[in-house]
Design a protein around this motif. Structure first.
Motif, PDB file in Angstrom:
ATOM      1  N   VAL A 169      39.834  68.154 102.766  1.00  0.00           N
ATOM      2  CA  VAL A 169      38.489  67.073 102.860  1.00  0.00           C
ATOM      3  C   VAL A 169      38.987  66.077 103.820  1.00  0.00           C
ATOM      4  O   VAL A 169      38.129  65.646 104.871  1.00  0.00           O
ATOM      5  CB  VAL A 169      37.926  66.722 101.589  1.00  0.00           C
ATOM      6  CG1 VAL A 169      37.293  65.393 102.040  1.00  0.00           C
ATOM      7  CG2 VAL A 169      37.541  67.671 100.744  1.00  0.00           C
ATOM      8  N   HIS A 192      41.191  71.969  94.538  1.00  0.00           N
ATOM      9  CA  HIS A 192      40.742  70.570  94.373  1.00  0.00           C
ATOM     10  C   HIS A 192      40.835  69.932  93.221  1.00  0.00           C
ATOM     11  O   HIS A 192      40.431  70.599  92.004  1.00  0.00           O
ATOM     12  CB  HIS A 192      39.455  70.350  95.184  1.00  0.00           C
ATOM     13  CG  HIS A 192      38.923  69.057  95.595  1.00  0.00           C
ATOM     14  ND1 HIS A 192      38.449  68.121  94.494  1.00  0.00           N
ATOM     15  CD2 HIS A 192      38.790  68.524  96.691  1.00  0.00           C
ATOM     16  CE1 HIS A 192      38.089  66.980  95.216  1.00  0.00           C
ATOM     17  NE2 HIS A 192      38.276  67.281  96.386  1.00  0.00           N
ATOM     18  N   ALA A 202      32.241  67.470  99.067  1.00  0.00           N
ATOM     19  CA  ALA A 202      33.178  66.625  99.846  1.00  0.00           C
ATOM     20  C   ALA A 202      33.176  67.239 101.255  1.00  0.00           C
ATOM     21  O   ALA A 202      33.366  66.317 102.276  1.00  0.00           O
ATOM     22  CB  ALA A 202      34.195  66.385  99.372  1.00  0.00           C
ATOM     23  N   GLU A 205      30.061  66.557 103.306  1.00  0.00           N
ATOM     24  CA  GLU A 205      29.970  65.135 103.776  1.00  0.00           C
ATOM     25  C   GLU A 205      30.885  65.022 104.851  1.00  0.00           C
ATOM     26  O   GLU A 205      30.472  64.378 105.955  1.00  0.00           O
ATOM     27  CB  GLU A 205      30.270  64.367 102.670  1.00  0.00           C
ATOM     28  CG  GLU A 205      30.214  62.793 102.936  1.00  0.00           C
ATOM     29  CD  GLU A 205      28.801  62.284 103.218  1.00  0.00           C
ATOM     30  OE1 GLU A 205      28.641  61.484 103.900  1.00  0.00           O
ATOM     31  OE2 GLU A 205      27.853  62.892 103.153  1.00  0.00           O
TER      32      GLU A 205
END
Length: 211
Positions: A169, A192, A202, A205
């Protein structure tokens, strides 16, 4: 919303509980934009690979996610996968295309080499994969690629490129901004700390805000 750079999921190297993984996969695919799922079970016998495809392909396709099998054009064709991913030491591209037919995808590992990528693209590959860009525990890394290779590829070629190797991420946005059409992720989602669904949100985004 369609992202400029999209997530390309790769399964963990072993799936001990297909039902449990299928539930995790469905939650992950519900959480954000995912383009493809590569089923990568290098150490598994053919019957286990077939079982994984049978269990996971319906989940992926219900989310409009392409199902790609790693390494094995013969099994990918027999199991009606949407595509296959081959490495430089796997079956030759022409033989893979003969097995897969013209309508299924073939992606090719090209490490850190634009020369290999251009050969693959000119031969008819549907995408090329560069990496590893970062250290990764998912596989042994013999080749290290720099983000510049994505930028040069994007400026000169039309065949899509996938960035693989240690993508998280935290670094996915930089890789997307460098020119990746897809980021391939395994441990960055399945390991994760907040779970796979949170990871996909995530990544969503990170990729959306990369430009």
């Amino acid at each position: 919303m369609t992202l400029d750079c999209r997530l390309y999921l790769i399964t963990p190297p072993a799936l001990s509980d297909l039902a449990a993984f299928g539930r995790d996969l469905a939650l992950a695919l519900d959480a954000g934009d995912v383009a493809a799922l590569q089923i990568r079970l290098k150490a598994a016998p053919d019957d286990q690979i077939a079982a994984a495809v049978a269990a996971l392909a319906p989940i992926a396709r219900a989310h409009d996610v392409a199902v790609i099998l790693n390494d094995r054009p013969d099994l990918a064709a027999a199991l009606d996968c949407d595509g296959v991913h081959i490495g430089q030491d796997d079956m030759a591209f022409a033989a893979a295309r003969k097995l897969m037919g013209k309508d299924r995808m073939i992606g090719v590992t090209c490490h850190d080499s634009r020369h290999l990528a251009m050969e693959a693209a000119e031969g008819g590959a549907d995408y090329v994969a560069f990496g590893a860009f970062f250290p990764t525990q998912t596989k042994d890394v013999a080749h290290h690629a720099e983000p510049e290779i994505l930028t040069i590829w994007q400026e000169t070629m039309e065949v899509p490129c996938v960035a693989i190797g240690g993508v998280t991420v935290e670094n996915a946005g930089a890789i997307a901004a460098a020119g990746a059409d897809f980021v391939a992720v395994s441990a960055g989602v399945w390991r994760h700390p907040d779970g796979p669904a949170a990871a996909v949100r995530a990544f969503d985004e990170a990729l959306r805000t990369a430009y």
